[in-house]
Design a protein around this motif. Sequence first.
Motif, PDB file in Angstrom:
ATOM      1  N   ARG A 363       0.843  -1.213   0.000  1.00 12.90           N
ATOM      2  CA  ARG A 363       0.000   0.000   0.000  1.00 12.90           C
ATOM      3  C   ARG A 363       0.872   1.255   0.000  1.00 12.90           C
ATOM      4  O   ARG A 363       0.557   2.239  -0.692  1.00 12.90           O
ATOM      5  N   LEU A 364       1.963   1.236   0.751  1.00 10.43           N
ATOM      6  CA  LEU A 364       2.897   2.368   0.744  1.00 10.43           C
ATOM      7  C   LEU A 364       3.512   2.533  -0.634  1.00 10.43           C
ATOM      8  O   LEU A 364       3.664   3.652  -1.135  1.00 10.43           O
ATOM      9  N   GLN A 365       3.889   1.414  -1.236  1.00  9.11           N
ATOM     10  CA  GLN A 365       4.450   1.446  -2.592  1.00  9.11           C
ATOM     11  C   GLN A 365       3.464   2.112  -3.550  1.00  9.11           C
ATOM     12  O   GLN A 365       3.822   2.982  -4.348  1.00  9.11           O
ATOM     13  N   GLU A 366       2.208   1.712  -3.444  1.00  4.90           N
ATOM     14  CA  GLU A 366       1.171   2.247  -4.331  1.00  4.90           C
ATOM     15  C   GLU A 366       0.956   3.740  -4.109  1.00  4.90           C
ATOM     16  O   GLU A 366       0.823   4.513  -5.057  1.00  4.90           O
ATOM     17  N   GLU A 367       0.929   4.152  -2.843  1.00  2.00           N
ATOM     18  CA  GLU A 367       0.625   5.548  -2.534  1.00  2.00           C
ATOM     19  C   GLU A 367       1.797   6.472  -2.791  1.00  2.00           C
ATOM     20  O   GLU A 367       1.612   7.633  -3.178  1.00  2.00           O
ATOM     21  N   LEU A 368       3.005   5.990  -2.560  1.00  2.00           N
ATOM     22  CA  LEU A 368       4.178   6.860  -2.642  1.00  2.00           C
ATOM     23  C   LEU A 368       4.858   6.822  -4.009  1.00  2.00           C
ATOM     24  O   LEU A 368       5.890   7.451  -4.211  1.00  2.00           O
ATOM     25  N   THR A 369       4.305   6.086  -4.938  1.00  2.00           N
ATOM     26  CA  THR A 369       4.813   6.123  -6.306  1.00  2.00           C
ATOM     27  C   THR A 369       3.694   6.588  -7.220  1.00  2.00           C
ATOM     28  O   THR A 369       2.509   6.490  -6.886  1.00  2.00           O
ATOM     29  N   GLY A 370       4.053   7.113  -8.354  1.00  2.00           N
ATOM     30  CA  GLY A 370       3.051   7.724  -9.227  1.00  2.00           C
ATOM     31  C   GLY A 370       2.671   6.878 -10.413  1.00  2.00           C
ATOM     32  O   GLY A 370       2.284   7.397 -11.452  1.00  2.00           O
ATOM     33  N   HIS A 411       8.517   8.018  -8.973  1.00  2.00           N
ATOM     34  CA  HIS A 411       8.570   8.269  -7.543  1.00  2.00           C
ATOM     35  C   HIS A 411       7.728   9.508  -7.297  1.00  2.00           C
ATOM     36  O   HIS A 411       8.044  10.577  -7.819  1.00  2.00           O
ATOM     37  N   LYS A 412       6.685   9.356  -6.520  1.00  2.72           N
ATOM     38  CA  LYS A 412       5.650  10.374  -6.450  1.00  2.72           C
ATOM     39  C   LYS A 412       6.177  11.767  -6.100  1.00  2.72           C
ATOM     40  O   LYS A 412       5.851  12.745  -6.754  1.00  2.72           O
ATOM     41  N   GLY A 413       7.015  11.852  -5.079  1.00  3.17           N
ATOM     42  CA  GLY A 413       7.509  13.159  -4.655  1.00  3.17           C
ATOM     43  C   GLY A 413       8.288  13.868  -5.739  1.00  3.17           C
ATOM     44  O   GLY A 413       8.040  15.035  -6.059  1.00  3.17           O
ATOM     45  N   GLU A 414       9.246  13.180  -6.362  1.00  2.00           N
ATOM     46  CA  GLU A 414      10.062  13.792  -7.399  1.00  2.00           C
ATOM     47  C   GLU A 414       9.248  14.058  -8.655  1.00  2.00           C
ATOM     48  O   GLU A 414       9.434  15.069  -9.333  1.00  2.00           O
ATOM     49  N   ALA A 415       8.307  13.147  -8.974  1.00  2.00           N
ATOM     50  CA  ALA A 415       7.490  13.332 -10.169  1.00  2.00           C
ATOM     51  C   ALA A 415       6.649  14.597 -10.067  1.00  2.00           C
ATOM     52  O   ALA A 415       6.483  15.334 -11.045  1.00  2.00           O
TER      53      ALA A 415
END
Length: 427
Positions: A363-370, A411-415
Motif C-alpha cells: 500500500r505504501l508502494q502504491e501511494e508513494l509512487t506515481g 517516484h511520487k515526490g520527485e514526479a
Amino acid sequence: MQSTTYDTTPEENSRAILVSLVTDEVKRSGIDPVYSLEELVALADTAGVEVLSSMSQNREKKDTRWFIGKGKVQELKLIADELGANTAIFDQELSGAQVRNLEEELDLKIIDRTQLILDIFAQRAKTREGIIQVELAQLSYLLPRLAGQGRNLSRLGGGIGSRGPGESKLETDRRHIRGRIDELKRQIAEVEKHRAQQRQRRIKSGTVQVALVGYTNAGKSTLLRQLTNADVYVQNQLFATLDPTSRTLELPGGREIVLTDTVGFIQNLPHHLIAAFRATLEEVNEANLVLHVVDASSAMLKDQMKVVDQLLQELGAVDKPQIQIYNKKDLCTPEQLELLPEDDWNLRLSAYDEKDLEKLLNRLQEELTGGTVTYRVPAARGDLASQLYKIGEVISQEFDEEHIVYEVRLHKGEAEKYAYLLEEYKI
C-alpha cells in the motif's frame, strides 16, 4: 548554560491514592471520566507508583480552595491514613494554592495529571533535545505554581513529581527561572533551525518521509521495529517512546523511504509539552504521508482517534494524506473486527503478522509512487535521460530510430516536482 541531566530513579516508594473530580465542565468536554481515571492508573504504573485506591467526586464546579469539597478532603485523609499512602494524584490540573492547601491538610505529596505526565517524560528523555524539551515544559508548568510547591520542595529525593529541575533550581527566585526558560527556548530555536535545515536537505534530495502518529501505546514503535529491524525500545506501557526515531525502509519496488516514529499523544496532554515538543512534532508537517496507528482492541478507540486528530489539527498537519492503521487486530474480538473499515485508507493488521506487513508495504508502494509512464526522448538528449532517472525507476528502454523509449515507474515526490519538464515527451 547547559541542559541538566536528571536522575530519574525514585528515592522513596510512592504509594498513591488517585482522585478524580467530575464537574459540569468535564461532562461538557466529552471526556469520559471513568476512562480518564483508568488511564491515570496506567500513567501512575508507568511512573513507578503503587496505586492503593481511587476515589471520585461529582460537583457542579471545582472548589477554589480545596479543588474537591472539604468533606471529600477529610475522607481522602482517612483513606490515606488507613492504607499508608504518601501521595495523592489528581486527574485534573491543580493551582499552586490548591496544592499548598491540600498538602497542609493531608500531609501528603500532591501531584496532578500534568505533573505526572511531565515526570514520565523526564524519565524517558535520553537525548539532549529531549532533555531540553522536558525541562522547558517542567519549568513553564512550575513557574506560576512556585507558591504552592513549598512542601514538595522540602522533601529531598521526593521521587514522583520531583524529577527534573529539582529543589535547588525551584528554590531560587523567579528571575533565575525565567532566565533559564529563556535559555532553553533559545536552545529549542537552535533545534528548530537544525531540523529545518535537515528537512530542506531531504526535500532537495527527493527523500520521501512517512510519519507514524497515534495515541500512546498504540504500537507505533513495534511497527517501526517490525518493518525496519530498528533497535527501538518497545514496551506495553504509556510513552514507551519519547525521542523520535527515523529509519530507512525499503519498499517492494526497491525505493527507500524514511519512516519516523513520534511521541504518542494522550487526552489532556499538557500544553507546555505540546509547545516544548513542537520542533519534534513539526516532522509530521513535512511528511509525505501520515500513518495514524490505532489500537484496534481498545474500547476507547474512537475517543483516542479524536484526540490524535485534534492534536494534528493544532500542529497544522490534519490535511496531510493519512492512512489509518488498525493495529493489534489479533487482540480484537470478531465483533470488534467487523466494525473496523478496510479499504485503501484503512488497513487492519497485526504488527507481528508478516502477511499484514507485506500488505502495508504494498500500500505504501502504491501511494508513494506515481504509477508507470512511458517517455520517448531524443537519443542525443542525455540531460533528459538523467532527468528520467531522477523522477523514478527506469524499468526498460528501447531504441526507436533516433529516440529512446523509456518505461519509468515514477517516484511520487520527485514526479510532482520535476515531471513537468518531460511532459512533452510522454507517450
